[in-house]
Design a protein around this motif. Structure first.
Motif, PDB file in Angstrom:
ATOM      1  N   MET A 175       0.783  -1.144  -0.007  1.00  0.00           N
ATOM      2  CA  MET A 175      -0.007  -0.024  -0.057  1.00  0.00           C
ATOM      3  C   MET A 175       0.916   1.313   0.174  1.00  0.00           C
ATOM      4  N   TYR A 176       0.369   2.365  -0.588  1.00  0.00           N
ATOM      5  CA  TYR A 176       1.139   3.565  -0.308  1.00  0.00           C
ATOM      6  C   TYR A 176       0.360   4.332   0.256  1.00  0.00           C
ATOM      7  N   VAL A 177       0.969   4.997   1.438  1.00  0.00           N
ATOM      8  CA  VAL A 177       0.040   5.855   2.388  1.00  0.00           C
ATOM      9  C   VAL A 177       0.870   7.134   2.859  1.00  0.00           C
TER      10      VAL A 177
ATOM     11  N   GLN B  99      -2.160  15.527  -2.137  1.00  0.00           N
ATOM     12  CA  GLN B  99      -3.577  15.237  -2.935  1.00  0.00           C
ATOM     13  C   GLN B  99      -3.345  14.457  -4.059  1.00  0.00           C
TER      14      GLN B  99
ATOM     15  N   ASP C 174      -7.855  10.273  -8.493  1.00  0.00           N
ATOM     16  CA  ASP C 174      -8.427   8.824  -8.508  1.00  0.00           C
ATOM     17  C   ASP C 174      -7.381   7.747  -8.970  1.00  0.00           C
TER      18      ASP C 174
ATOM     19  N   GLU D 224       0.770  -4.237   3.008  1.00  0.00           N
ATOM     20  CA  GLU D 224      -0.699  -4.013   3.645  1.00  0.00           C
ATOM     21  C   GLU D 224      -0.671  -4.819   5.000  1.00  0.00           C
TER      22      GLU D 224
ATOM     23  N   VAL E 288      -4.320   8.260   4.408  1.00  0.00           N
ATOM     24  CA  VAL E 288      -4.887   7.480   3.412  1.00  0.00           C
ATOM     25  C   VAL E 288      -4.193   6.125   2.986  1.00  0.00           C
ATOM     26  N   ARG E 289      -4.752   5.217   2.659  1.00  0.00           N
ATOM     27  CA  ARG E 289      -4.138   3.874   2.246  1.00  0.00           C
ATOM     28  C   ARG E 289      -4.550   3.437   1.017  1.00  0.00           C
ATOM     29  N   ARG E 290      -3.677   3.241  -0.088  1.00  0.00           N
ATOM     30  CA  ARG E 290      -4.259   2.938  -1.322  1.00  0.00           C
ATOM     31  C   ARG E 290      -3.333   1.661  -1.822  1.00  0.00           C
ATOM     32  N   PRO E 291      -4.002   0.906  -2.879  1.00  0.00           N
ATOM     33  CA  PRO E 291      -3.121  -0.339  -3.053  1.00  0.00           C
ATOM     34  C   PRO E 291      -2.007   0.165  -3.955  1.00  0.00           C
ATOM     35  N   PHE E 292      -0.890  -0.210  -3.832  1.00  0.00           N
ATOM     36  CA  PHE E 292       0.316   0.010  -4.894  1.00  0.00           C
ATOM     37  C   PHE E 292       0.191  -1.109  -5.797  1.00  0.00           C
TER      38      PHE E 292
END
Length: 317
Positions: A186-188, A195, A198, A261, A274-278
């Motif tokens: 994840m990239y956090v 910002q 999407d 993750e 904020v945590r998004r899948p890398f």
């Protein structure tokens, strides 16, 4: 290893070359059946002729007739009578040692040392110690922080019995290992500092200042290699020694951090980030359980290893 030689000479060991200790089982069966070759053969699972041959070898090995026919029955010699209880006790001792009693966690008493990285202790220790308290209160488990470079020495010196490791270590022949878990990255980041749209490309992520963590140099290499394979280089501007400092750093600085993750999911320190899948399913971090082959069949250690496998399997569901 304890020295069991006790100054015995070579002759002590070499005399066994001329003795077939399997014949002691034959002696036990013959004595139990009062020298009846047919019934003794049935007990051992041999033919009658094979049992007769074994009896002849026994007589030669021990220098005594052992059983002599008297009337319609066989009678044990004084030598056989003297040997019988010794042989019976020895066979029972060997049998129980080769087939130890079933492991009872509730009565087990043992100290077990496990090398668990600090950032993974929260995933393991609360549940494991709670489980041991209920099921095996006599098994005392200790988490020992061991740098990856010292892992082999820690095993060799007996300071640890098993270890949970990342992609860092190539197990040697003396070790067993199995996969515990596989995690995407994840990239956090802190939304007050950064910002993103999407959809963010890998090249765009590479341009963002990044905070690396040296808790595992190989994990950093995995990410760096992936960027390189795609023809870009990520912009590392700072490095932390672990993960606990990462959330407050990201709260203060416009940076992102790329982490497995399994480390950040359900971690309260990361709740505000904020945590998004890398790159989902393209690059993975792996956790392994490693132990020395010397302890492959230690029942208490097997008990702990089985729990760890079940625990991480449940986490991945």
């Amino acid at each position: 290893m304890q020295n069991l030689n006790n100054g015995r000479t070579d002759t002590f060991f070499q005399q066994f070359r001329h003795w077939d200790l399997n014949l002691l089982v034959v002696l036990e069966a013959l004595y139990t059946e009062q020298g009846n070759v047919t019934r003794a053969a049935q007990r051992v699972g041999l033919s009658q002729s094979a049992m007769s041959h074994a009896l002849n070898r026994l007589r030669e090995m021990l220098g005594d007739p052992l059983f002599i026919k008297r009337g319609h029955r066989m009678e044990a010699t004084s030598r056989a009578v003297a040997l019988a209880p010794v042989v019976a006790g020895w066979l029972e001792l060997i049998r129980t040692q080769l087939h130890p009693p079933e492991f009872d966690p509730a009565s087990a008493q043992q100290e077990i040392n496990v090398a668990i990285p600090e950032h993974l202790e929260r995933l393991v220790l609360p549940a494991l110690l709670g489980f041991l308290r209920q099921q095996a209160p006599g098994i005392h488990l200790h988490s020992r922080p061991v740098p990856m470079a010292q892992l082999t020495d820690a095993f060799t010196q007996g300071r640890i019995d098993m270890a949970i490791i990342g992609n860092d270590w190539e197990p040697k022949e003396a070790y067993q290992y199995c996969l515990l878990a596989e995690s995407r990255f994840m990239y956090v980041y802190d939304a007050r500092q950064l910002q993103f749209d999407d959809a963010v490309s890998l090249a765009e992520l590479a341009e963002v200042p990044q905070l690396a963590s040296n808790y595992s140099h190989k994990t950093a290499t995995i990410i760096d290699n992936y960027f390189a394979e795609q023809g870009v280089t990520r912009r590392i501007t700072a490095t932390s020694g672990g993960i606990t400092a990462i959330p407050p750093i990201l709260a203060e600085c416009p940076m992102l951090s790329i982490l497995p993750e399994i480390m950040v999911a359900d971690h309260p320190l990361f709740d505000a980030l904020v945590r998004r899948p890398f790159e989902p399913d393209k690059v993975r971090a792996r956790l392994y359980l490693v132990w020395h082959r010397l302890h492959e069949h230690d029942p208490a250690q097997q008990f702990i290893r089985d729990w760890l496998l079940r625990h991480f399997a449940a986490m991945s569901q």
